[in-house]
Design an enzyme around this catalytic site. Structure first.
Site, PDB file in Angstrom:
ATOM      1  N   PHE A 124       0.808  -1.226   0.000  1.00 58.36           N
ATOM      2  CA  PHE A 124       0.000   0.000   0.000  1.00 58.36           C
ATOM      3  C   PHE A 124       0.837   1.271   0.000  1.00 58.36           C
ATOM      4  O   PHE A 124       0.374   2.345   0.374  1.00 58.36           O
ATOM      5  CB  PHE A 124      -0.986   0.007   1.181  1.00 58.36           C
ATOM      6  N   ASN A 127      -7.904  -6.452 -17.377  1.00 61.01           N
ATOM      7  CA  ASN A 127      -8.418  -7.684 -16.779  1.00 61.01           C
ATOM      8  C   ASN A 127      -9.521  -7.337 -15.789  1.00 61.01           C
ATOM      9  O   ASN A 127      -9.251  -6.904 -14.669  1.00 61.01           O
ATOM     10  CB  ASN A 127      -7.277  -8.448 -16.077  1.00 61.01           C
ATOM     11  N   PRO A 128     -10.779  -7.499 -16.185  1.00 62.70           N
ATOM     12  CA  PRO A 128     -11.889  -7.081 -15.328  1.00 62.70           C
ATOM     13  C   PRO A 128     -11.888  -7.772 -13.965  1.00 62.70           C
ATOM     14  O   PRO A 128     -12.283  -7.179 -12.971  1.00 62.70           O
ATOM     15  CB  PRO A 128     -13.133  -7.493 -16.137  1.00 62.70           C
ATOM     16  N   LYS A 129     -11.392  -9.005 -13.924  1.00 65.99           N
ATOM     17  CA  LYS A 129     -11.427  -9.743 -12.659  1.00 65.99           C
ATOM     18  C   LYS A 129     -10.424  -9.169 -11.650  1.00 65.99           C
ATOM     19  O   LYS A 129     -10.778  -8.868 -10.514  1.00 65.99           O
ATOM     20  CB  LYS A 129     -11.141 -11.217 -12.939  1.00 65.99           C
ATOM     21  N   GLY A 141       0.170  -7.244  -5.035  1.00 66.46           N
ATOM     22  CA  GLY A 141      -1.167  -7.779  -4.854  1.00 66.46           C
ATOM     23  C   GLY A 141      -2.130  -7.547  -6.004  1.00 66.46           C
ATOM     24  O   GLY A 141      -3.090  -8.294  -6.162  1.00 66.46           O
ATOM     25  N   GLU A 201      -5.503   3.200  -6.919  1.00 70.70           N
ATOM     26  CA  GLU A 201      -5.650   4.216  -5.879  1.00 70.70           C
ATOM     27  C   GLU A 201      -7.005   4.908  -5.929  1.00 70.70           C
ATOM     28  O   GLU A 201      -7.606   5.187  -4.894  1.00 70.70           O
ATOM     29  CB  GLU A 201      -4.502   5.226  -5.974  1.00 70.70           C
ATOM     30  N   LYS A 212      -5.730   3.918 -17.459  1.00 67.51           N
ATOM     31  CA  LYS A 212      -5.493   4.986 -16.473  1.00 67.51           C
ATOM     32  C   LYS A 212      -5.062   4.452 -15.103  1.00 67.51           C
ATOM     33  O   LYS A 212      -4.519   5.196 -14.301  1.00 67.51           O
ATOM     34  CB  LYS A 212      -6.754   5.825 -16.308  1.00 67.51           C
ATOM     35  N   GLY A 213      -5.367   3.181 -14.824  1.00 72.01           N
ATOM     36  CA  GLY A 213      -5.016   2.624 -13.510  1.00 72.01           C
ATOM     37  C   GLY A 213      -6.140   2.803 -12.512  1.00 72.01           C
ATOM     38  O   GLY A 213      -6.873   3.795 -12.563  1.00 72.01           O
ATOM     39  N   ARG A 224      -8.983   1.903 -20.370  1.00 71.12           N
ATOM     40  CA  ARG A 224      -9.190   0.496 -20.692  1.00 71.12           C
ATOM     41  C   ARG A 224      -8.964  -0.383 -19.459  1.00 71.12           C
ATOM     42  O   ARG A 224      -8.041  -0.145 -18.680  1.00 71.12           O
ATOM     43  CB  ARG A 224      -8.195   0.099 -21.800  1.00 71.12           C
TER      44      ARG A 224
HETATM   45 MO1  MOS Z   1       1.070   3.480  -3.830  1.00 73.09          MO
HETATM   46  S1  MOS Z   1       0.853   4.712  -2.160  1.00 73.09           S
HETATM   47  O1  MOS Z   1       1.850   4.554  -4.916  1.00 73.09           O
HETATM   48  O2  MOS Z   1       1.936   2.142  -3.364  1.00 73.09           O
END
Ligand code: MOS
Length: 677
Positions: free
Chosen positions: A209, A569-571, A436, A644, A640-641, A566
């Site tokens: 994290f 991987n939806p899962k 993870g 977070e 885009k990710g 995009r």
């Molecule tokens: Mo995240 S706080 O950039 O591991």
């Protein structure tokens, strides 16, 4: 590892001053003890300057065992090395230390915040457009409040640990890290040796994290211990040490003032926040950055400051800055909706900007409207009675709340390599990390799709400095960056093999070629960031039930909708989002590293008293919706990710739902029962 010795760290028990005496004689005589390192006998280290994107500014760094100074509670002051962990743990209790204490502070309420001296990522510490103060004074409707988030600690199930082994002047580190190459660079700078002499291996990370973005003092101590002991040394932080030995999400205090016209148009925003940091480094989050563009407003003032204290340096923790700043902003937006007697979704729709008003650039894509609609529909928002305390289920008060989410699209230089073998299997590699989210899986998938091979014939490898360099596994940028590099390398390899093999099919081509084909790719962002503002957007809707007698809050349902480009991987992406949402529940209702204002100790530095959500705290309904978004500007993959943004907006949506359930506005997290009674 054969012959490994165990290092246990002795930590300071005062927050400021210097070591007056340190007596390690009894520890050295204890069974199994090989060495006790203190500032008096530890080798002097080079501590060359080294600055990476994840390291705090100023760059002074905490220099371990180099002098008698103590700047914070829990600072490493000795390392005990023994044959077994039990022997080292016992001997560490025998080290006798006296301190000359000096005045300092660990109480954030007693520090005058100051502007940071350096600019983190070029983002201004202060910004102004229009006449925010004048517009606020003249506003028809006003909200002006203070929002507080206490210190929170990363609590991955796997704690930090390092094994260091020297072979002559070459060092190998098996380390928990989100960035193997930066760990090598950092330790190279600390020891004054070439980074090429250091190999860092970290194939699996058991959660982080953000806690493993930087390299912390225990890594230096493991390497130092291994050097003086002449054998490999393992240092593992205990759960308690996780609250002293690595960074944390800083305590923040934020003023948000909003002005609006009676028809719900924002006329002024003032967002002024500060956070704790150490005396030796300026860590400053992007606390107020989203405020510049999230909602349309002509008059905006933002400022972020730091409170320098006798604490260790905080660090990035999932959605650092955004998740804290947006708790304040989106709580205030809900307060404004209540003051206007307007639906909170309608308020946001009325202030939906046409472009990024801070950067004065168009958004590469922005699906906030679609997210509000999709999540509201799925949630059943139209059935909400806006009156607080109007919805009940038996004796439980029911509340429905919502908030907006955003997180920047990050894309950084990355490299990957592919080896195609004659049997048409592929080995694909990049020195990325998997804490993870499923980097192993998703990169295999990108490679297989690009090569046109079945997934079983692709083997992806990560987590080793011997592999091509990848950016930090953080900032939600791994799929965008490493994914793009993997795709580019695979394209190259496939094109090359097909041309050389004179075939349309990779399997045929490789059979004909009969030897290894290698291809590498280095990718980096172009100039899109000069032309576009690039962010993911989302909307979070929450149902809570609050026990009116006991003040207990249960989150019953969460619906999150995200426009994140995009989804490869939806899962795994849905799984990421659920993880972020549950992190948000922890932030809203439970997490709080209590800091003793007198001495900087964290009395609840353990899993019994630092509460995090468990399965029973997760709502039975967690709906994650990805609104279709095709964005050709952000990066070649169009990603885009989500790592977070999934946590952003959850805490304010819960706080807003609690207000709707109870009529009580709680502006200080976590919202524990005592605050609701
Ligand atoms: Mo995240 S706080 O950039 O591991």
């Amino acid at each position: 590892m054969p012959g490994v010795a165990h290092g246990v760290i002795v930590r300071s028990t005062v927050a400021n001053g210097r070591i007056a005496s340190i007596d390690s004689a009894a520890a050295e005589r204890a069974p199994g003890v090989k060495r006790v390192l203190t500032h008096r006998n530890a080798p002097r280290l080079a501590y060359r300057p080294h600055k990476a994107v994840v390291d705090a500014a100023v760059g002074e760094r905490l220099q371990v065992l180099q002098d008698e100074g103590v700047s914070h509670q829990g600072q490493p002051i000795a390392l005990v090395i023994a044959d077994t962990i039990e022997q080292a743990t016992h001997a560490a209790t025998l080290v006798r230390v006296t301190y000359a204490q000096e005045a300092g502070t660990t109480d954030v309420a007693r520090v005058e915040p100051v502007l940071p001296t350096s600019r983190e990522g070029g983002r201004p510490e202060e910004s102004r457009r229009g006449d925010p103060e004048g517009a606020l004074a003249a506003a028809e409707v006003k909200i002006d409040q203070i929002y507080v988030i206490p210190r929170e600690n990363h609590n991955p199930i796997e704690m930090h640990a390092t094994i260091a082994a020297w072979d002559g002047d070459r060092l190998t580190l098996w380390d928990k890290t989100q960035w193997v190459h930066n760990a090598a660079d950092e330790i190279a700078a600390v020891f004054g040796i070439p980074a090429e002499n250091i190999r860092v291996v970290s194939p699996f990370v058991g959660g982080a994290f953000g806690s493993a973005l930087r390299t912390w003092p225990h890594v230096t101590l493991a390497a130092l211990g291994a050097r003086v002991a002449g054998r490999p040394v393992k240092v593992m932080l205990s759960r308690r040490e996780m609250y002293y030995g690595v960074g944390y999400r800083p305590h923040t205090v934020q003023r948000v003032a909003l002005g609006a016209s009676r028809d719900g148009r924002l006329t002024a925003i003032v967002h002024d926040g500060y956070q704790e940091t150490s005396t030796y480094e300026e860590f400053s989050e992007t606390l107020v950055s989203p405020t510049g563009f999230l909602h349309s407003c002509p008059n905006v003032y933002t400022r972020r400051r730091i409170a320098r204290m006798n604490v260790h340096t905080p660090t990035y923790m999932r959605a650092p800055g955004e998740v804290s700043g947006i708790f304040a902003l989106e709580s205030a937006m809900d307060e404004l909706a209540v003051a206007l007697k307007m639906d909170p979704v309608e308020l946001r729709l009325r202030n939906e900007p046409e472009q990024d008003e801070f950067k004065k650039l168009p958004f590469s894509s922005r699906s906030a409207r679609e997210c509000y609609r999709a999540a509201a529909d799925r949630f059943g928002w139209s059935r909400r009675n806006p009156e607080p305390r109007s919805m009940q289920d038996g004796r439980w008060l029911i509340g429905w709340g919502m908030a907006t989410a955003t997180y920047p699209m990050n894309y950084a230089p990355a490299s990957a390599m592919v080896r195609l073998l004659p049997d048409a299997t592929a080995e694909v590699m990049s020195a990325s990390s998997d804490m993870g989210p499923g980097t192993w899986t998703s990169m295999t998938q990108v490679a297989a799709e690009t090569l046109g091979l079945p997934i079983e014939r692709v083997k992806f490898t990560l987590g080793d400095t011997r592999l091509p360099r990848a950016p930090v596994h953080g900032g939600s940028m791994t799929m965008a960056s490493v994914g793009t590099a993997v795709q580019a390398a695979c394209r190259k390899a496939r094109d090359h093999a097909l041309a050389r093999g004179g075939a349309n099919d990779l399997t045929d081509a490789m059979r004909r070629i009969g030897q290894l084909i290698e291809a590498s790719a280095d990718v980096k962002p172009g100039d899109a960031s000069q032309r576009f503002s690039m962010h993911a957007f989302g909307a979070v809707f929450v149902e809570v039930a609050v026990d009116p007698d006991l003040g207990e809050t249960r989150v019953r349902r969460i619906v999150g909708a995200y426009g994140a480009g995009r989804i490869v991987n939806p899962k795994t992406t849905r799984s990421q989002c659920i993880g972020g949402i549950i992190g948000g529940i922890g932030m809203a209702l439970m997490e709080h590293s209590v800091v003793d204002g007198g001495n900087g100790r964290v009395p609840n530095a353990n899993f019994a008293e630092y509460a995090v959500p468990v399965h029973a705290d997760a709502p039975s309904v967690m709906d994650v919706i990805f609104v279709g978004e095709h964005d050709p500007h952000v990066n070649p993959l169009g990603v885009k990710g989500v790592g977070e943004i999934a946590m952003v907006g959850v805490a304010p949506a819960i706080a807003n739902a609690i207000f709707h359930a109870t009529g009580k506005r709680i502006r200080e997290l976590p919202i524990t029962p005592d605050k609701l009674l």
